[in-house]
Design an enzyme around this catalytic site. Sequence first.
Site, PDB file in Angstrom:
ATOM      1  N   GLU A  66       1.653   1.835  -3.526  1.00 25.90           N
ATOM      2  CA  GLU A  66       0.403   2.249  -4.178  1.00 25.90           C
ATOM      3  C   GLU A  66       0.058   3.690  -3.835  1.00 25.90           C
ATOM      4  OE1 GLU A  66      -1.438  -1.359  -2.496  1.00 25.90           O
ATOM      5  OE2 GLU A  66      -2.332  -1.634  -4.476  1.00 25.90           O
ATOM      6  N   GLY A  90       0.811  -1.220   0.000  1.00 22.39           N
ATOM      7  CA  GLY A  90       0.000   0.000   0.000  1.00 22.39           C
ATOM      8  C   GLY A  90       0.845   1.271   0.000  1.00 22.39           C
TER       9      GLY A  90
HETATM   10  N1  CO8 Z   1       2.141  -3.634   8.881  1.00 23.54           N
HETATM   11  C1  CO8 Z   1       2.267  -3.613  10.226  1.00 23.54           C
HETATM   12  N2  CO8 Z   1       3.455  -3.480  10.852  1.00 23.54           N
HETATM   13  C2  CO8 Z   1       4.560  -3.395  10.098  1.00 23.54           C
HETATM   14  C3  CO8 Z   1       4.505  -3.422   8.692  1.00 23.54           C
HETATM   15  C4  CO8 Z   1       3.223  -3.536   8.076  1.00 23.54           C
HETATM   16  N3  CO8 Z   1       3.051  -3.529   6.746  1.00 23.54           N
HETATM   17  N4  CO8 Z   1       5.774  -3.326   8.205  1.00 23.54           N
HETATM   18  C5  CO8 Z   1       6.581  -3.231   9.272  1.00 23.54           C
HETATM   19  N5  CO8 Z   1       5.849  -3.279  10.422  1.00 23.54           N
HETATM   20  C6  CO8 Z   1       6.350  -3.226  11.787  1.00 23.54           C
HETATM   21  C7  CO8 Z   1       7.012  -4.527  12.193  1.00 23.54           C
HETATM   22  O1  CO8 Z   1       6.035  -5.483  12.601  1.00 23.54           O
HETATM   23  C8  CO8 Z   1       7.913  -4.068  13.310  1.00 23.54           C
HETATM   24  O2  CO8 Z   1       7.118  -3.897  14.478  1.00 23.54           O
HETATM   25  P1  CO8 Z   1       7.650  -4.520  15.905  1.00 23.54           P
HETATM   26  O3  CO8 Z   1       8.924  -3.757  16.162  1.00 23.54           O
HETATM   27  O4  CO8 Z   1       6.537  -4.201  16.826  1.00 23.54           O
HETATM   28  O5  CO8 Z   1       7.885  -5.963  15.649  1.00 23.54           O
HETATM   29  C9  CO8 Z   1       8.351  -2.664  12.876  1.00 23.54           C
HETATM   30  O6  CO8 Z   1       7.377  -2.251  11.899  1.00 23.54           O
HETATM   31  C10 CO8 Z   1       9.709  -2.656  12.218  1.00 23.54           C
HETATM   32  O7  CO8 Z   1       9.714  -3.595  11.179  1.00 23.54           O
HETATM   33  P2  CO8 Z   1      10.833  -4.731  11.017  1.00 23.54           P
HETATM   34  O8  CO8 Z   1      11.383  -5.118  12.349  1.00 23.54           O
HETATM   35  O9  CO8 Z   1      10.254  -5.828  10.167  1.00 23.54           O
HETATM   36  O10 CO8 Z   1      11.943  -3.893  10.214  1.00 23.54           O
HETATM   37  P3  CO8 Z   1      13.043  -4.462   9.214  1.00 23.54           P
HETATM   38  O11 CO8 Z   1      13.960  -3.313   8.950  1.00 23.54           O
HETATM   39  O12 CO8 Z   1      13.641  -5.724   9.719  1.00 23.54           O
HETATM   40  O13 CO8 Z   1      12.249  -4.854   7.868  1.00 23.54           O
HETATM   41  C11 CO8 Z   1      10.634  -4.468   6.111  1.00 23.54           C
HETATM   42  C12 CO8 Z   1      11.626  -3.843   7.123  1.00 23.54           C
HETATM   43  C13 CO8 Z   1      11.406  -5.274   5.049  1.00 23.54           C
HETATM   44  C14 CO8 Z   1       9.879  -3.321   5.434  1.00 23.54           C
HETATM   45  C15 CO8 Z   1       9.664  -5.420   6.849  1.00 23.54           C
HETATM   46  O14 CO8 Z   1       9.108  -4.705   7.951  1.00 23.54           O
HETATM   47  C16 CO8 Z   1       8.509  -5.911   6.023  1.00 23.54           C
HETATM   48  O15 CO8 Z   1       8.680  -6.793   5.208  1.00 23.54           O
HETATM   49  N6  CO8 Z   1       7.294  -5.319   6.228  1.00 23.54           N
HETATM   50  C17 CO8 Z   1       6.090  -5.766   5.579  1.00 23.54           C
HETATM   51  C18 CO8 Z   1       6.056  -5.340   4.117  1.00 23.54           C
HETATM   52  C19 CO8 Z   1       4.791  -5.830   3.463  1.00 23.54           C
HETATM   53  O16 CO8 Z   1       4.518  -6.994   3.345  1.00 23.54           O
HETATM   54  N7  CO8 Z   1       3.937  -4.879   2.978  1.00 23.54           N
HETATM   55  C20 CO8 Z   1       2.688  -5.175   2.313  1.00 23.54           C
HETATM   56  C21 CO8 Z   1       1.579  -5.180   3.308  1.00 23.54           C
HETATM   57  S1  CO8 Z   1       0.005  -5.685   2.602  1.00 23.54           S
HETATM   58  C22 CO8 Z   1      -0.506  -4.335   1.720  1.00 23.54           C
HETATM   59  O17 CO8 Z   1       0.120  -3.306   1.709  1.00 23.54           O
HETATM   60  C23 CO8 Z   1      -1.795  -4.460   0.989  1.00 23.54           C
HETATM   61  C24 CO8 Z   1      -2.227  -3.115   0.436  1.00 23.54           C
HETATM   62  C25 CO8 Z   1      -3.608  -3.163  -0.124  1.00 23.54           C
HETATM   63  C26 CO8 Z   1      -4.631  -2.926   0.923  1.00 23.54           C
HETATM   64  C27 CO8 Z   1      -5.880  -2.432   0.291  1.00 23.54           C
HETATM   65  C28 CO8 Z   1      -7.123  -2.885   0.972  1.00 23.54           C
HETATM   66  C29 CO8 Z   1      -8.326  -2.617   0.099  1.00 23.54           C
END
Ligand code: CO8
Length: 258
Positions: A112, A109
């Site tokens: 997007e 997102g």
């Molecule tokens: N949602 C919720 N929390 C998140 C997200 C997310 N997308 N991304 C990161 N966080 C959180 C982590 O859970 C973490 O929290 P905590 O410290 O409490 O565990 C904190 O942010 C830091 O993240 P990381 O420890 O994972 O940080 P890294 O530097 O190790 O990694 C990354 C960074 C690579 C960005 C990794 O966080 C990651 O892969 N994030 C998810 C990316 C992802 O999959 N995004 C797509 C999500 S789905 C989506 O966007 C669908 C859109 C369409 C919706 C429309 C509806 C109609």
Amino acid sequence: MAYQTLIVEVEDYVALIRLNRPEALNALNSMLLGELAEALKEADANDKVRCIVITGSEKAFAAGADIKEMSTKTSVEMFLSNFFGTESESLLRTRKPIIAAVAGYALGGGCELAMMCDFILCADNAKFGQPEINLGIIAGIGGTQRLTRFVGKSKSMEMHLTGRFMDAAEAERSGLVSRVVPLAQLLPEALATARKIASKSQVSVLAAKEAVNRAYETTLHEGVLFERRLFHSLFSTEDQKEGMAAFLEKREPQFRDR
Ligand code: CO8
């Protein structure tokens, strides 16, 4: 208005909107997208704003929709609440130009959202991706459509099917972003670009935005006709007379939005 997930500042006719959920890499939840829709509506209505910049932090523009918020939802709940549909449609109704200033992750997102802005400037540490496939879903706020139009079918398909990220150099090469700048220059450059747009005649700025967007929303023939009609109508403005007179008299134009 005070926001919980955004920081909004207005200066020199530019509204700077910072996404501010550092604990979740600016993941987009309902509150953030609702507040963003509200902030954009306010900026559009504010005479002191002529261009808008949306940015995140140095580490993340936005790492996607909030996975925690979505993880237990059913399809019926998503459908009945029109999840993110209302907010994203409201964002697209903004008439003033919006620049996405992207540093770090712009994923799912987040990518997007950047693509829904009028153009993207990015820092050299930017990473774009549609990794929804890794979560057992697909993009939901325009990613399959907009990324394909920006970078072509092959690259878009590969990114959506594998979830791989694109770095800043590849994003510039493929036409996803207008320019890449060093991280420290991202905000100064985005604000300078926004101030430059703010200095133009607002009539022609809004017309240009509408006309370019037609390239995505209609056929070539219809789009060219739409552009020609807008082009003709701009000859009724004082700013057109001033802009052309200033060129011929070798001076800077004084636009007055009329
Ligand atoms: N949602 C919720 N929390 C998140 C997200 C997310 N997308 N991304 C990161 N966080 C959180 C982590 O859970 C973490 O929290 P905590 O410290 O409490 O565990 C904190 O942010 C830091 O993240 P990381 O420890 O994972 O940080 P890294 O530097 O190790 O990694 C990354 C960074 C690579 C960005 C990794 O966080 C990651 O892969 N994030 C998810 C990316 C992802 O999959 N995004 C797509 C999500 S789905 C989506 O966007 C669908 C859109 C369409 C919706 C429309 C509806 C109609």
